[in-house]
Structure formats: C-alpha cells, structure tokens
Design a protein around this motif. Structure first.
Motif, short mmCIF file in Angstrom:
data_model
loop_
_atom_site.label_atom_id
_atom_site.label_comp_id
_atom_site.label_asym_id
_atom_site.label_seq_id
_atom_site.Cartn_x
_atom_site.Cartn_y
_atom_site.Cartn_z
N ASP A 51 0.84 -1.21 0.00
CA ASP A 51 0.00 0.00 0.00
C ASP A 51 0.86 1.25 0.00
OD1 ASP A 51 -2.27 -1.55 0.01
OD2 ASP A 51 -2.69 -1.28 2.16
N ALA A 52 1.94 1.23 0.78
CA ALA A 52 2.86 2.37 0.83
C ALA A 52 3.53 2.55 -0.53
CB ALA A 52 3.89 2.18 1.93
N LEU A 53 3.90 1.44 -1.17
CA LEU A 53 4.52 1.51 -2.50
C LEU A 53 3.58 2.11 -3.53
CD1 LEU A 53 6.47 -1.84 -2.99
CD2 LEU A 53 7.41 0.44 -2.67
N ALA A 54 2.31 1.78 -3.42
CA ALA A 54 1.32 2.27 -4.38
C ALA A 54 1.21 3.80 -4.33
CB ALA A 54 -0.04 1.64 -4.11
N ASN A 55 1.57 4.39 -3.21
CA ASN A 55 1.48 5.84 -3.07
C ASN A 55 2.76 6.57 -3.47
OD1 ASN A 55 -1.18 5.78 -2.09
ND2 ASN A 55 -0.45 5.28 -0.04
N LEU A 56 3.79 5.82 -3.82
CA LEU A 56 5.05 6.44 -4.24
C LEU A 56 4.99 6.87 -5.71
CD1 LEU A 56 7.85 4.13 -2.76
CD2 LEU A 56 7.28 6.45 -2.05
N PRO A 57 5.69 7.95 -6.03
CA PRO A 57 5.82 8.28 -7.45
C PRO A 57 6.59 7.16 -8.15
CG PRO A 57 6.76 10.01 -6.06
CD PRO A 57 6.35 8.89 -5.17
N GLU A 58 6.26 6.89 -9.39
CA GLU A 58 6.84 5.77 -10.11
C GLU A 58 8.36 5.78 -10.12
OE1 GLU A 58 6.18 3.45 -14.29
OE2 GLU A 58 4.55 4.61 -13.42
N ALA A 59 8.96 6.95 -10.16
CA ALA A 59 10.42 7.05 -10.20
C ALA A 59 11.06 6.56 -8.90
CB ALA A 59 10.84 8.49 -10.46
N ARG A 60 10.31 6.54 -7.81
CA ARG A 60 10.87 6.15 -6.51
C ARG A 60 10.51 4.71 -6.11
NH1 ARG A 60 10.28 10.00 -1.87
NH2 ARG A 60 11.99 8.69 -1.17
N VAL A 61 9.77 4.00 -6.95
CA VAL A 61 9.37 2.63 -6.63
C VAL A 61 10.60 1.73 -6.73
CG1 VAL A 61 7.95 0.67 -7.37
CG2 VAL A 61 7.00 2.98 -7.41
N PRO A 62 10.89 0.96 -5.67
CA PRO A 62 12.06 0.08 -5.70
C PRO A 62 11.88 -1.09 -6.67
CG PRO A 62 10.88 -0.14 -3.62
CD PRO A 62 10.18 0.92 -4.41
N SER A 63 12.99 -1.64 -7.07
CA SER A 63 12.99 -2.81 -7.96
C SER A 63 12.41 -4.01 -7.21
CB SER A 63 14.40 -3.11 -8.43
OG SER A 63 15.16 -3.62 -7.34
N PRO A 64 12.03 -5.07 -7.94
CA PRO A 64 11.53 -6.28 -7.26
C PRO A 64 12.54 -6.85 -6.25
CG PRO A 64 11.00 -6.39 -9.58
CD PRO A 64 11.88 -5.18 -9.39
N GLU A 65 13.83 -6.80 -6.58
CA GLU A 65 14.85 -7.30 -5.67
C GLU A 65 14.90 -6.45 -4.40
OE1 GLU A 65 15.58 -6.45 -8.89
OE2 GLU A 65 15.67 -8.47 -9.74
N GLN A 66 14.83 -5.12 -4.57
CA GLN A 66 14.83 -4.24 -3.41
C GLN A 66 13.57 -4.44 -2.57
OE1 GLN A 66 15.27 -0.64 -5.74
NE2 GLN A 66 17.29 -0.26 -4.83
N ARG A 67 12.44 -4.66 -3.23
CA ARG A 67 11.20 -4.92 -2.50
C ARG A 67 11.34 -6.16 -1.64
NH1 ARG A 67 6.30 -4.21 -6.87
NH2 ARG A 67 6.88 -2.12 -7.53
N TRP A 68 11.88 -7.22 -2.22
CA TRP A 68 12.04 -8.47 -1.49
C TRP A 68 12.95 -8.26 -0.28
CZ3 TRP A 68 16.11 -11.78 -0.35
CH2 TRP A 68 15.73 -13.01 0.18
N LEU A 69 14.07 -7.56 -0.47
CA LEU A 69 14.99 -7.30 0.64
C LEU A 69 14.32 -6.45 1.72
CD1 LEU A 69 18.34 -6.62 -1.26
CD2 LEU A 69 17.83 -8.53 0.28
N LEU A 70 13.55 -5.47 1.31
CA LEU A 70 12.85 -4.62 2.29
C LEU A 70 11.81 -5.42 3.07
CD1 LEU A 70 12.44 -1.36 0.20
CD2 LEU A 70 13.76 -1.62 2.29
#
Length: 169
Positions: free
Chosen positions: A88-107
């Motif tokens: 949900d927090a990612l959905a509110n980020l501007p597209e340029a700031r959305v982390p990669s799938p690898e970064q998402r997994w690590l987070l």
C-alpha cells in the motif's frame, strides 16, 4: 526407514506420517489455501526437528503440533499484514521512486526480521523504538507524541535495546 536410523528419526518419521495430513487439513481450514497450509505444516515439522529433546518427551503430539502450528499461523498473518501495508505504501510512491523487485524483497525480509526481533515488546515500547530508529525522532519528540515524560521514553528505549540484545544471544 533404515535400521541405522536413530530413535529421534524414527519418532519424527512416525509423528510426521501419523499427523501431517491432520495438521495440514487444520491449517487449510484456517487459510483456505492448500499451498500455504502445506508450507506451514512443513515448517511445523521443521520446528519439531529443530528441538529433538521435545520429541522424545512428547505425550500429546497433536496438542504440541497445534501449538507450534498456531504460532506459525500467527507469524504468517503478521507477515501478510506487513506485506499488504508495504505494498500500500509503495502504491502511493511516485513511479520514479518505486524500488525494484529485488529491493522490494529485501525490504520485506528486513521488515519481517525487524517485526520478529521486536515481537514480545509492549506496543508503546515498540512504537517509541521504531520512531527513534526509523524516523530519527528525539526522545523529547517521542515523549510528546506518546504524552509521557522523556524519562519514560528513556526507560522504553532501554527496554527495547535490552530486548534486542537478548534476542540476538
């Protein structure tokens, strides 16, 4: 099962053979998903395997498996809740700031580890610790948010640090 297998392996094998499908069915009824139920069932038996001394003293296997399974189920729901909040927090980020799938997994892995580390702390202590560590708030700012004294915040922080150190041991 070979004759060379020790009593622990024989006991675990018997426990698994006799109770796996029952436990998996119980988990399925709560999850509504056979894949997740199978995963949690396997995790339950891995926990049992990790503590062989319990295995030799087990008198009520279903009660024990149910206790371990319930704990894993709670962890599963907590993890899913964290994942939903994160997405949900990612959905509110501007597209340029959305982390990669690898970064998402690590987070997500980091969030889960942090949640497990702080598990068992009172909510107010946990909140104070997270505000300090993640948002960089001062003790005075935390005290204001919680409507407590700075001395109380210091106590909360000491409790959180002690908890983290003891968990790591």
């Amino acid at each position: 099962m070979s004759e060379a297998a020790g009593p622990t392996e024989q006991t675990l094998h018997g426990l698994y053979r006799e109770h796996r499908s029952w436990l998996e069915h119980w988990l399925y009824q709560r999850l509504g998903n056979r894949w997740d139920a199978a995963d949690l069932s396997q995790d339950t038996f891995l926990r049992v395997l990790a503590s062989p001394q319990v295995l030799s003293e087990l008198r009520e296997p279903r009660a024990y498996l149910l206790t371990v399974g319930k704990r894993l189920l709670i962890n599963f729901h907590t993890r899913r809740s964290l994942e939903r909040a994160y997405l949900d927090a990612l959905a509110n980020l501007p597209e340029a700031r959305v982390p990669s799938p690898e970064q998402r997994w690590l987070l997500l892995e980091t969030l889960q580890a942090l949640d497990e580390l702080l598990d068992g702390l009172p909510a107010v202590v946990r909140r104070a610790f997270l505000w300090s560590q993640l948002e960089g708030l001062s003790y005075a700012q935390i005290a204001e948010r919680l409507a407590v004294s700075e001395r109380t915040v210091k106590r909360y922080m000491a409790q959180a640090y002690e908890h983290c150190l003891l968990v790591e041991l």
